[in-house]
Design an enzyme around this catalytic site. Sequence first.
Site, PDB file in Angstrom:
ATOM      1  N   HIS A  21       3.392  -3.634 -52.997  1.00 48.48           N
ATOM      2  CA  HIS A  21       3.742  -2.619 -54.008  1.00 48.48           C
ATOM      3  C   HIS A  21       4.769  -1.636 -53.444  1.00 48.48           C
ATOM      4  CE1 HIS A  21      -0.639  -3.281 -55.514  1.00 48.48           C
ATOM      5  NE2 HIS A  21       0.163  -3.842 -56.389  1.00 48.48           N
ATOM      6  N   LYS A  45     -12.522  -2.265 -66.756  1.00 48.12           N
ATOM      7  CA  LYS A  45     -12.321  -3.122 -65.569  1.00 48.12           C
ATOM      8  C   LYS A  45     -12.940  -2.431 -64.361  1.00 48.12           C
ATOM      9  CE  LYS A  45      -8.484  -5.444 -63.200  1.00 48.12           C
ATOM     10  NZ  LYS A  45      -7.026  -5.586 -63.166  1.00 48.12           N
ATOM     11  N   ARG A  94       5.919 -12.464 -57.253  1.00 48.30           N
ATOM     12  CA  ARG A  94       5.713 -13.066 -55.931  1.00 48.30           C
ATOM     13  C   ARG A  94       5.989 -14.561 -55.952  1.00 48.30           C
ATOM     14  NH1 ARG A  94      -0.093 -10.509 -55.511  1.00 48.30           N
ATOM     15  NH2 ARG A  94       0.114 -11.419 -57.563  1.00 48.30           N
ATOM     16  N   SER A 132      -3.779  -6.993 -54.104  1.00 47.13           N
ATOM     17  CA  SER A 132      -4.908  -6.070 -53.888  1.00 47.13           C
ATOM     18  C   SER A 132      -6.203  -6.863 -53.788  1.00 47.13           C
ATOM     19  CB  SER A 132      -5.010  -5.085 -55.048  1.00 47.13           C
ATOM     20  OG  SER A 132      -3.832  -4.324 -55.135  1.00 47.13           O
TER      21      SER A 132
HETATM   22  O1  PNS Z   1      -1.709  -4.554 -61.531  1.00 48.41           O
HETATM   23  P1  PNS Z   1      -2.023  -5.289 -62.801  1.00 48.41           P
HETATM   24  O2  PNS Z   1      -3.511  -5.265 -63.040  1.00 48.41           O
HETATM   25  O3  PNS Z   1      -1.437  -6.666 -62.827  1.00 48.41           O
HETATM   26  O4  PNS Z   1      -1.328  -4.458 -63.995  1.00 48.41           O
HETATM   27  C1  PNS Z   1      -1.482  -4.847 -65.350  1.00 48.41           C
HETATM   28  C2  PNS Z   1      -0.912  -3.774 -66.301  1.00 48.41           C
HETATM   29  C3  PNS Z   1      -1.518  -2.408 -66.009  1.00 48.41           C
HETATM   30  C4  PNS Z   1       0.579  -3.690 -66.133  1.00 48.41           C
HETATM   31  C5  PNS Z   1      -1.211  -4.213 -67.756  1.00 48.41           C
HETATM   32  O5  PNS Z   1      -2.554  -4.552 -67.856  1.00 48.41           O
HETATM   33  C6  PNS Z   1      -0.891  -3.150 -68.798  1.00 48.41           C
HETATM   34  O6  PNS Z   1       0.233  -2.780 -68.988  1.00 48.41           O
HETATM   35  N1  PNS Z   1      -1.938  -2.651 -69.491  1.00 48.41           N
HETATM   36  C7  PNS Z   1      -1.802  -1.615 -70.509  1.00 48.41           C
HETATM   37  C8  PNS Z   1      -2.196  -2.135 -71.870  1.00 48.41           C
HETATM   38  C9  PNS Z   1      -1.036  -2.815 -72.567  1.00 48.41           C
HETATM   39  O7  PNS Z   1       0.002  -2.238 -72.811  1.00 48.41           O
HETATM   40  N2  PNS Z   1      -1.227  -4.115 -72.926  1.00 48.41           N
HETATM   41  C10 PNS Z   1      -0.234  -4.879 -73.673  1.00 48.41           C
HETATM   42  C11 PNS Z   1       0.805  -5.537 -72.798  1.00 48.41           C
HETATM   43  S1  PNS Z   1       0.194  -6.960 -72.071  1.00 48.41           S
END
Ligand code: PNS
Length: 165
Positions: A21, A45, A94, A132
């Site tokens: 990150h 979560k 990645r 993570s």
């Molecule tokens: O680190 P992660 O868990 O891969 O991040 C995922 C994240 C936070 C980017 C994604 O879950 C997110 O944007 N959630 C907010 C809800 C949202 O907007 N969902 C619709 C788009 S998929």
Amino acid sequence: MDNTDRVAIYPGSFDPLTNGHVDVIERAMKIFDKVIVAVLHNPSKKALFSVEERLDMIRQTFSTSSRLVVDSFSGLLVDYARQTDATAIIRGMRAISDFESEFQMALMNRRLSRDVQTIFLMTGLRWIFTSSSIIKEVAVFGGDITGMVPHVVKCKMKEKFPLLQ
Ligand code: PNS
């Protein structure tokens, strides 16, 4: 900041922040005037660290600057982008395995808002295998995670996992 500044959001769970990150944040800082590292507050979560702990670790890793903001958000990412005048969403890429879910997320975000573009940045090769979740798995069993996470994260992990070296 003026209104021609390019603002990007780097969203994620950051549970916890890894050196992968950090690498993406540093790359994004070279392209955008302002980068907002945004930790998703997602009560459904189960996380190892609270949102406050995650924000603290990110803030301690980077020296504070008006160009790098560390914040949390809940709800839709595109709504948060609108509130913060961000025109880009940064995601680290990645390997091929990331592609499918990232593609789906990017297309959904594009459907929800035409005002924000998803930009994928490749992490440095040495972070290609870090995540993570794999770092947490190693830490639970006392494996050495030195060099894979910032120092402050390692210290916080040690508090949670006494077996950790
Ligand atoms: O680190 P992660 O868990 O891969 O991040 C995922 C994240 C936070 C980017 C994604 O879950 C997110 O944007 N959630 C907010 C809800 C949202 O907007 N969902 C619709 C788009 S998929």
